[in-house]
Design an enzyme around this catalytic site. Structure first.
Site, PDB file in Angstrom:
ATOM      1  CB  SER A 164      -0.921   0.034   1.206  1.00  0.00           C
ATOM      2  OG  SER A 164      -0.310   0.263   2.217  1.00  0.00           O
ATOM      3  NE  ARG A 187      20.414 -11.990   8.099  1.00  0.00           N
ATOM      4  CZ  ARG A 187      19.080 -11.563   8.145  1.00  0.00           C
ATOM      5  NH1 ARG A 187      18.472 -10.777   7.364  1.00  0.00           N
ATOM      6  NH2 ARG A 187      18.206 -12.530   8.655  1.00  0.00           N
ATOM      7  CG  MET A 219       8.661  -7.622   6.173  1.00  0.00           C
ATOM      8  SD  MET A 219       8.613  -6.146   7.198  1.00  0.00           S
ATOM      9  CE  MET A 219       8.944  -6.941   8.852  1.00  0.00           C
ATOM     10  NE  ARG A 220      15.380 -11.904   4.671  1.00  0.00           N
ATOM     11  CZ  ARG A 220      15.431 -13.185   5.678  1.00  0.00           C
ATOM     12  NH1 ARG A 220      14.459 -13.538   6.173  1.00  0.00           N
ATOM     13  NH2 ARG A 220      16.542 -13.759   5.855  1.00  0.00           N
ATOM     14  CG  ASN A 271      12.112   1.349   6.954  1.00  0.00           C
ATOM     15  OD1 ASN A 271      11.273   0.830   6.112  1.00  0.00           O
ATOM     16  ND2 ASN A 271      11.836   1.218   8.155  1.00  0.00           N
ATOM     17  CG  HIS A 287       9.163   1.871  12.222  1.00  0.00           C
ATOM     18  ND1 HIS A 287       9.244   0.658  12.297  1.00  0.00           N
ATOM     19  CD2 HIS A 287       8.680   2.336  13.367  1.00  0.00           C
ATOM     20  CE1 HIS A 287       9.124   0.156  13.333  1.00  0.00           C
ATOM     21  NE2 HIS A 287       8.836   1.013  14.212  1.00  0.00           N
ATOM     22  CG  ASP A 338      12.755  -0.271  13.146  1.00  0.00           C
ATOM     23  OD1 ASP A 338      12.706   0.133  11.701  1.00  0.00           O
ATOM     24  OD2 ASP A 338      12.278  -1.084  13.494  1.00  0.00           O
TER      25      ASP A 338
HETATM   26  C1  4DW Z   1      12.679  -4.161   9.641  1.00  0.00           C
HETATM   27  C2  4DW Z   1      13.700  -4.491  10.671  1.00  0.00           C
HETATM   28  C3  4DW Z   1      13.836  -5.808  10.910  1.00  0.00           C
HETATM   29  C4  4DW Z   1      13.250  -6.740  10.435  1.00  0.00           C
HETATM   30  C5  4DW Z   1      12.453  -6.449   9.119  1.00  0.00           C
HETATM   31  C6  4DW Z   1      12.247  -5.308   8.961  1.00  0.00           C
HETATM   32  C7  4DW Z   1      12.808  -2.714   9.382  1.00  0.00           C
HETATM   33  C8  4DW Z   1      12.979  -2.075   8.097  1.00  0.00           C
HETATM   34  C9  4DW Z   1      14.076  -2.644   7.513  1.00  0.00           C
HETATM   35  C10 4DW Z   1      14.240  -3.583   6.422  1.00  0.00           C
HETATM   36  N1  4DW Z   1      15.773  -3.884   6.355  1.00  0.00           N
HETATM   37  C11 4DW Z   1      16.534  -3.277   7.100  1.00  0.00           C
HETATM   38  C12 4DW Z   1      15.719  -2.454   7.894  1.00  0.00           C
HETATM   39  C13 4DW Z   1      16.109  -1.596   8.948  1.00  0.00           C
HETATM   40  O1  4DW Z   1      15.755  -0.593   9.521  1.00  0.00           O
HETATM   41  N2  4DW Z   1      17.715  -1.675   8.777  1.00  0.00           N
HETATM   42  C14 4DW Z   1      18.392  -2.410   8.103  1.00  0.00           C
HETATM   43  N3  4DW Z   1      17.822  -3.142   7.190  1.00  0.00           N
HETATM   44  N4  4DW Z   1      19.569  -2.632   8.456  1.00  0.00           N
HETATM   45  C15 4DW Z   1      13.510  -8.434  10.401  1.00  0.00           C
HETATM   46  O2  4DW Z   1      13.968  -8.883  11.368  1.00  0.00           O
HETATM   47  N5  4DW Z   1      13.507  -9.278   9.473  1.00  0.00           N
HETATM   48  C16 4DW Z   1      13.932 -10.471   9.520  1.00  0.00           C
HETATM   49  C17 4DW Z   1      12.910 -11.488   8.312  1.00  0.00           C
HETATM   50  C18 4DW Z   1      11.594 -11.321   8.253  1.00  0.00           C
HETATM   51  C19 4DW Z   1      10.874 -11.956   7.234  1.00  0.00           C
HETATM   52  O3  4DW Z   1      11.535 -12.561   6.462  1.00  0.00           O
HETATM   53  O4  4DW Z   1       9.625 -12.158   7.460  1.00  0.00           O
HETATM   54  C20 4DW Z   1      15.130 -11.095   9.263  1.00  0.00           C
HETATM   55  O5  4DW Z   1      15.665 -11.955   9.570  1.00  0.00           O
HETATM   56  O6  4DW Z   1      15.888 -10.104   8.078  1.00  0.00           O
HETATM   57  C1  GAR Z   2       3.638  -0.510   6.716  1.00  0.00           C
HETATM   58  O1  GAR Z   2       2.632  -0.114   7.781  1.00  0.00           O
HETATM   59  C2  GAR Z   2       5.066  -0.156   7.016  1.00  0.00           C
HETATM   60  O2  GAR Z   2       5.212   1.132   7.997  1.00  0.00           O
HETATM   61  C3  GAR Z   2       5.457  -1.290   7.889  1.00  0.00           C
HETATM   62  O3  GAR Z   2       5.026  -2.356   7.130  1.00  0.00           O
HETATM   63  C4  GAR Z   2       3.763  -2.107   6.612  1.00  0.00           C
HETATM   64  C5  GAR Z   2       3.912  -2.378   5.251  1.00  0.00           C
HETATM   65  O4  GAR Z   2       2.587  -2.016   4.502  1.00  0.00           O
HETATM   66  N1  GAR Z   2       6.815  -1.314   7.948  1.00  0.00           N
HETATM   67  C6  GAR Z   2       7.373  -1.764   9.185  1.00  0.00           C
HETATM   68  O5  GAR Z   2       6.986  -2.392  10.048  1.00  0.00           O
HETATM   69  C7  GAR Z   2       8.934  -1.845   9.011  1.00  0.00           C
HETATM   70  N2  GAR Z   2       9.685  -2.135  10.144  1.00  0.00           N
HETATM   71  P1  GAR Z   2       2.324  -2.068   2.842  1.00  0.00           P
HETATM   72  O6  GAR Z   2       3.113  -3.219   2.309  1.00  0.00           O
HETATM   73  O7  GAR Z   2       0.945  -1.952   2.540  1.00  0.00           O
HETATM   74  O8  GAR Z   2       3.359  -0.671   2.479  1.00  0.00           O
END
Ligand code: 4DW
Ligand code: GAR
Length: 216
Positions: free
Chosen positions: A13, A65, A90-91, A107, A109, A145
């Protein structure tokens, strides 16, 4: 026109809000490519519908990674992108990738960072009983974050809120501030000074969001 790549993992979205903004006449950016780490991400269809090039790069196909991030980096450079927007991606990205894209990687959040990093932000805010929540667009740094805040929107938390209603109120603001952040960057109104993003924008009339409303 600033060339933007958007990274997603899901419904998209926020990607849609960026697509819609880029359609507006005079918007100073265009989305040159969308990458998902999941083949089933709904956002891929949104991009395709808008005629935007898409790619799926599954993290499962890479040994570690660093290798996954190298594939992302190659694809982003192939798009000739100048700014990378994480939109529900989400990675966790490696420090190497994040530093390579320093101050060109942002990003969104769903909290007023640095409060409520991580997941399940809205339920945690409700559990804590806070009266104001919101969302943040920030430059990405290696620690999850963290990074200079470009723009935030605050929303009230209402007595009858549950996680779903609060999430929806915040998401509506996400869809406003993410395109605003991209516009500000494209217009070169954002510069990073240590941990602060300075934004060249005259102050508006807003004094404060008070929650609950004083009713005055
Ligand atoms: C975020 C933080 C942690 C995970 C997922 C998202 C927030 C946004 C973000 C994405 N990639 C990032 C960020 C960030 O803030 N900083 C960095 N990179 N460096 C998280 O823990 N993800 C896990 C997997 C989830 C899944 O595949 O559903 C993971 O192991 O990466
Ligand atoms: C959004 O609410 C975004 O802020 C959040 O995931 C959702 C994605 O929705 N991101 C995080 O939580 C990052 N840590 P979308 O796929 O509809 O844009």
């Amino acid at each position: 026109m600033l060339r933007v790549a958007v990274l997603i993992s899901g419904r998209g979205s926020n990607l849609q809000s960026l697509i819609d903004a880029c359609r507006q006449e005079g918007f100073p950016a265009r989305i040159v490519g969308v990458i998902s780490n999941r083949a089933d991400a709904g956002g891929l269809q949104r991009a395709a519908d808008a005629g935007i090039e898409t790619a799926v790069i599954s993290h499962r196909n890479y040994a570690d990674r660093a290798a996954f991030d190298a594939a992302l980096d190659a694809k982003i450079r192939g798009f000739d992108a100048e700014l990378v927007c994480l939109a529900g991606f989400m990675r966790i990205l490696t420090a190497g990738f994040v530093e390579d894209w320093r101050d060109r990687l942002i990003n969104i959040h769903p909290s007023l960072l640095p409060a409520y990093k991580g997941l399940d932000t809205q339920q945690r805010a409700l559990d804590d009983g806070v009266r104001i929540s919101g969302c943040t667009v920030h430059f990405v740094r290696p620690d999850m974050d963290t990074g200079p805040v470009i723009i935030q929107a605050a929303v009230p938390v209402l007595d009858n809120d549950d996680a779903a209603s609060l999430t929806a109120r915040i998401l509506a603001q996400e869809h406003i501030i993410y395109p605003m952040a991209v516009k500000l960057i494209a217009e070169k109104r954002v510069r990073v000074q240590e941990n602060r993003a300075m934004v060249d924008m005259p102050p508006g009339p807003e004094k404060a969001l008070i929650s609950p409303s004083t009713g005055l």
